[in-house]
Design a protein around this motif. Structure first.
Motif, short mmCIF file in Angstrom:
data_model
loop_
_atom_site.label_atom_id
_atom_site.label_comp_id
_atom_site.label_asym_id
_atom_site.label_seq_id
_atom_site.Cartn_x
_atom_site.Cartn_y
_atom_site.Cartn_z
N ALA A 333 0.84 -1.20 0.00
CA ALA A 333 0.00 0.00 0.00
C ALA A 333 0.88 1.25 0.00
CB ALA A 333 -0.91 0.00 1.21
N ILE A 336 2.70 1.80 -3.35
CA ILE A 336 1.79 2.27 -4.38
C ILE A 336 1.42 3.73 -4.13
CG2 ILE A 336 -0.54 1.99 -5.34
CD1 ILE A 336 1.23 -0.29 -6.12
N PRO A 385 -10.75 -0.11 4.47
CA PRO A 385 -9.84 0.30 3.39
C PRO A 385 -10.21 -0.41 2.09
CG PRO A 385 -8.62 -0.72 5.23
CD PRO A 385 -10.06 -0.87 5.53
N PRO A 389 -6.28 -0.19 -6.89
CA PRO A 389 -6.61 -0.94 -8.11
C PRO A 389 -7.96 -1.67 -8.02
CG PRO A 389 -4.45 -1.57 -7.25
CD PRO A 389 -5.12 -0.78 -6.19
N ALA A 463 -2.08 -3.44 8.37
CA ALA A 463 -2.05 -4.17 7.10
C ALA A 463 -0.75 -4.93 6.85
CB ALA A 463 -2.37 -3.25 5.90
N LYS A 500 -1.84 -13.36 7.21
CA LYS A 500 -0.77 -12.65 6.51
C LYS A 500 0.34 -12.40 7.53
CE LYS A 500 0.58 -8.35 4.36
NZ LYS A 500 0.21 -7.09 3.74
N GLU A 506 -5.15 -9.07 -0.03
CA GLU A 506 -5.76 -9.22 -1.35
C GLU A 506 -5.18 -10.46 -2.03
OE1 GLU A 506 -8.11 -7.30 -1.98
OE2 GLU A 506 -7.75 -5.50 -0.77
P1 XMP Z 1 -2.01 -6.88 0.85
O1 XMP Z 1 -2.79 -7.57 -0.20
O2 XMP Z 1 -0.68 -6.40 0.39
O3 XMP Z 1 -2.83 -5.59 1.24
O4 XMP Z 1 -1.89 -7.71 2.11
C1 XMP Z 1 -2.53 -4.76 2.34
C2 XMP Z 1 -3.52 -3.61 2.38
O5 XMP Z 1 -3.25 -2.71 1.30
C3 XMP Z 1 -4.37 -2.62 0.45
N1 XMP Z 1 -3.82 -2.57 -0.91
C4 XMP Z 1 -3.68 -1.44 -1.61
N2 XMP Z 1 -4.05 -0.17 -1.35
N3 XMP Z 1 -3.25 0.51 -3.45
C5 XMP Z 1 -3.83 0.81 -2.26
O6 XMP Z 1 -4.17 1.98 -2.04
C6 XMP Z 1 -2.86 -0.75 -3.78
O7 XMP Z 1 -2.36 -1.00 -4.85
C7 XMP Z 1 -3.10 -1.77 -2.82
N4 XMP Z 1 -2.86 -3.10 -2.79
C8 XMP Z 1 -3.31 -3.57 -1.61
C9 XMP Z 1 -5.21 -3.84 0.73
O8 XMP Z 1 -6.58 -3.64 0.42
C10 XMP Z 1 -4.97 -4.03 2.21
O9 XMP Z 1 -5.77 -3.15 2.98
#
Ligand code: XMP
Length: 508
Positions: A333, A336, A385, A389, A463, A500, A506
Motif C-alpha cells: 500500500a 503504491i 480500506p 486498483p 495491514a 498474513k 488481497e
Molecule cells: P495486501 O494484499 O498487500 O494488502 O496484504 C494490504 C492492504 O493494502 C491494500 N492494498 C492497496 N491499497 N493501493 C492501495 O491503495 C494498492 O495498490 C493496494 N494493494 C493492496 C489492501 O486492500 C490491504 O488493505
C-alpha cells in the motif's frame, strides 16, 4: 508551534521508531520524529527520546549524536535499546557485544516502583527485547534501576535526567510500556497536549495562507484520508476542485455512494467516469503486476487530464507515508501510494511549493478524530480500506465486466450481512472475490459448472500482518445461501482462513 512543548523522537533506524511517536501521542502529547541528521537543527524540545537501531554502538560507523548538545538542552532524555547503550558509552561506561541477538519477551524487575521511571509498575512485568549489545560497566553518576531475571542491567539512570532502557516500551508485548513512557514524560515540564481542535484551526489557517486565491485540486476516493482532506480544504474556504475517478473497478453502487457521502458533508466533487477506458486497457491481461501497472498509469493520466493546469495540488499523505521508517518497507500500500504521490508532475509542483499535504503530521486514527471534529459521520470515517486498483486485485486472471459484476454481487451480500450481524466495525477489512475456476455442482435439478467466490474478513493493525476473523456460522451460512441462490455464475462459496504472512490480504 514552540519546540519546547514537544517530544522529539530521534531516529536511529529501529523498525519501531514510528511506534514510539504513536505511543507518545496516544498519551496525549505532541511528538515528532527527527532524523538523526536533523538533530543539529532541533531547537529546544521539551523531552527527547533516542530510538533503537539495527546497529551495534561498537561498530566503527555506528550512528552517533552530539552529546554536548543533548546535555545542553537540560530536558529529560530517554534512550531506548541502542539509545541506552549510546548514552552509557557517552557517560563513560562500557558496552559488550552479545554473542547473539536477544529477541523476544523478558522479565523487567525494577529496583523502585514507588517513584521515577517505574512508578506504579509491577515488581515483575513482561517487556520486549531486540538487541545484542549489553551493558558491561556503568560509570560516574549512573545507577542501575532495573534488571532482568538473570540480573543483567536493563535500565539505567544518570543524574543529568537521562534514562536508558534496554527493552522496547513502544511495542504492545511490553505490557507496561505505555505506563513507563508516561512516567518519563511526567518528568518534563511544559509539554503541550495534542489537541485536535487546535490542530484543525492551525491547519485551516496555514492552508488559507498558502493557497491564497489559487485553485487547489485534490483527488478523492471516498476513503477516509481524501475525504478528511477535502473537508479540511472546504472548511479553510479555499477555491477547491475535488476529483473522483470512477475506474470501473469499484464495488456495487460505490460511485453513487461516494457522491452521496460527499453531498452529506457538503463538499462538491467532480466525477470522471473512465470505466470504459480502464476495462479496455485491462482486456486480455492476466499478469497481476501488469494489471496493477496498467491501472496505476491510467489513473495518473485520467486524473491529470481532468486537472488541467493545476495551480496547486493537495494530497492526503499521512505521517507514516512521509517519515522514512523501515516499518513501512515492504508494504504494498505504501509503495503504491508513494508512486501516486510522487510522480514527476507532483515533484515539479512540489519544487514550486504548490503541493499541500496538510495531514502529513497525522496517523490514521488522528485523521479520523480530525474528521469527527469536523462533523464527518462515523460510517464514512470507518469505511474499510479499499485498494486503489479496486476489484482487479480480487479478480485473478482477466478482468471482465462479467467477472466484476459477479464480485460486486457477492461482495454486496457479504458486506450487507456483516452490517446486519453487527460485525462490520469489528473487522478491519472484508470483501468477496472471485476464484475463476469452474467446478461441478447442482442447481435446481441441473448440473452446474460455475466459478467460486472467496470471502475474506481480517483484523489487522496496519495491514502489515493480518489474521482471519472467526465470523459467526449463522452469518456465513446466510451469506453463502444468499450468494448461491441469487448470484448467477457462482456455485461454491469459500471462506479464506489464511493469515498474513504468508498470504496477503488481497489475492493479487
Ligand atoms: P495486501 O494484499 O498487500 O494488502 O496484504 C494490504 C492492504 O493494502 C491494500 N492494498 C492497496 N491499497 N493501493 C492501495 O491503495 C494498492 O495498490 C493496494 N494493494 C493492496 C489492501 O486492500 C490491504 O488493505
Amino acid at each position: 508551534m514552540n519546540d519546547r512543548q514537544l517530544v522529539a523522537v530521534i531516529d536511529f533506524g529501529s523498525q519501531y521508531t514510528q511506534l514510539i511517536v504513536r505511543r507518545v501521542r496516544e498519551l496525549g502529547y505532541l511528538a515528532k520524529l527527527y532524523r538523526l541528521e536533523d538533530f543539529p537543527s532541533l531547537d529546544s524540545p521539551g523531552a527527547i527520546i533516542l530510538s533503537g537501531g539495527p546497529k551495534s554502538v561498537l561498530e566503527p560507523d555506528a550512528p552517533d549524536i552530539d552529546f554536548n548538545r543533548l546535555q545542553h538542552f537540560g530536558v529529560p532524555v530517554l534512550g531506548v535499546c541502542y539509545g541506552m547503550q549510546l548514552l552509557n558509552l557517552k557517560h563513560g561506561g562500557t558496552v559488550k557485544p552479545g554473542d547473539r541477538r536477544e529477541y523476544g519477551p523478558a522479565a523487567l524487575l525494577p529496583e523502585n516502583t514507588g517513584d521515577g521511571l517505574f512508578k506504579g509498575i509491577a515488581p515483575s512485568s513482561q517487556v520486549w527485547m531486540s538487541h545484542s549489545d549489553t551493558v558491561e560497566r556503568i560509570a560516574g553518576d549512573c545507577s542501575v534501576i532495573a534488571r532482568n531475571a538473570e540480573g543483567v542491567p536493563v535500565a539505567l539512570q544518570w543524574s543529568d535526567r537521562m534514562y536508558g532502557i534496554q527493552f522496547h516500551p513502544e511495542v504492545t508485548h511490553s505490557h507496561e510500556g505505555s505506563a513507563i513512557l508516561r512516567n518519563f514524560l511526567a518528568m518534563a515540564s511544559g509539554l503541550k497536549m495534542f489537541d485536535i481542535g487546535d490542530f484543525k484551526n492551525e491547519m485551516t489557517r496555514s492552508i488559507r495562507e498558502r493557497a491564497g486565491n489559487r485553485q487547489v485540486v485534490c483527488g478523492v476516493s471516498g476513503g477516509v484520508d481524501s475525504t478528511v482532506l477535502a473537508m479540511l480544504l472546504h472548511e479553510a474556504g479555499v477555491h477547491m476542485r475535488a476529483i473522483f475517478v470512477d475506474n470501473g473497478l469499484l464495488r456495487k453502487n460505490e460511485s453513487e455512494e461516494v457522491q452521496r457521502n460527499f453531498a452529506r458533508i457538503g463538499v462538491d466533487i467532480e466525477t470522471v467516469d473512465a470505466s470504459e477506458r480502464f476495462l479496455k486497457a485491462l482486456a486480455g491481461e492476466t499478469n497481476p503486476e501488469k494489471k496493477r501497472r496498467i491501472i496505476g498509469g491510467l489513473f495518473i493520466d485520467v486524473f491529470w487530464e481532468a486537472v488541467g493546469d493545476a495551480e496547486m495540488l493537495a494530497q492526503g499523505t499521512l505521517y507514516p507515508d512521509v517519515i522514512e521508517s523501515a516499518s513501512n518497507a515492504g508494504s504494498k500500500a505504501s509503495v503504491i501510494k508513494t508512486h501516486h504521490n510522487r510522480v514527476e508532475r507532483v515533484l515539479e509542483l512540489q519544487a514550486q511549493g504548490k503541493v499541500l499535504e496538510p495531514l502529513a503530521e497525522l496517523f490514521k486514527d488522528e485523521v479520523r478524530a480530525l474528521g469527527a471534529s469536523m462533523g464527518i459521520p462515523h460510517d464514512i470515517l470507518w469505511r474499510h480500506p479499499f485498494p486503489g486498483p479496486g476489484l482487479a486485485v480480487r479478480c485473478p486472471g482477466e478482468v471482465t465486466r462479467e467477472r466484476l459484476d459477479i464480485i460486486r454481487e457477492c461482495d454486496a451480500i457479504f458486506i450487507g450481512n456483516l452490517r446486519k450481524y453487527g460485525w462490520y466495525d469489528k473487522v478491519w477489512q472484508a470483501y468477496a472475490g472471485l476464484i475463476p475456476v469452474k467446478t461441478v455442482g447442482v442447481k435446481g435439478d441441473e448440473r452446474s459448472y460455475e466459478w467460486a467466490t472467496n470471502l475474506r474478513a481480517i483484523v489487522s493493525e496496519d495491514a502489515m500482518t493480518a489474521d482471519w476473523v472467526e465470523l459467526p456460522p449463522e452469518l456465513l451460512r446466510e451469506t453463502s445461501n444468499s450468494i448461491l441462490n441469487s448470484v448467477k455464475g457462482i456455485n461454491r462459496v469459500l471462506y479464506d482462513i489464511s493469515t498474513k504472512p504468508p498470504a496477503s490480504i488481497e489475492w493479487e
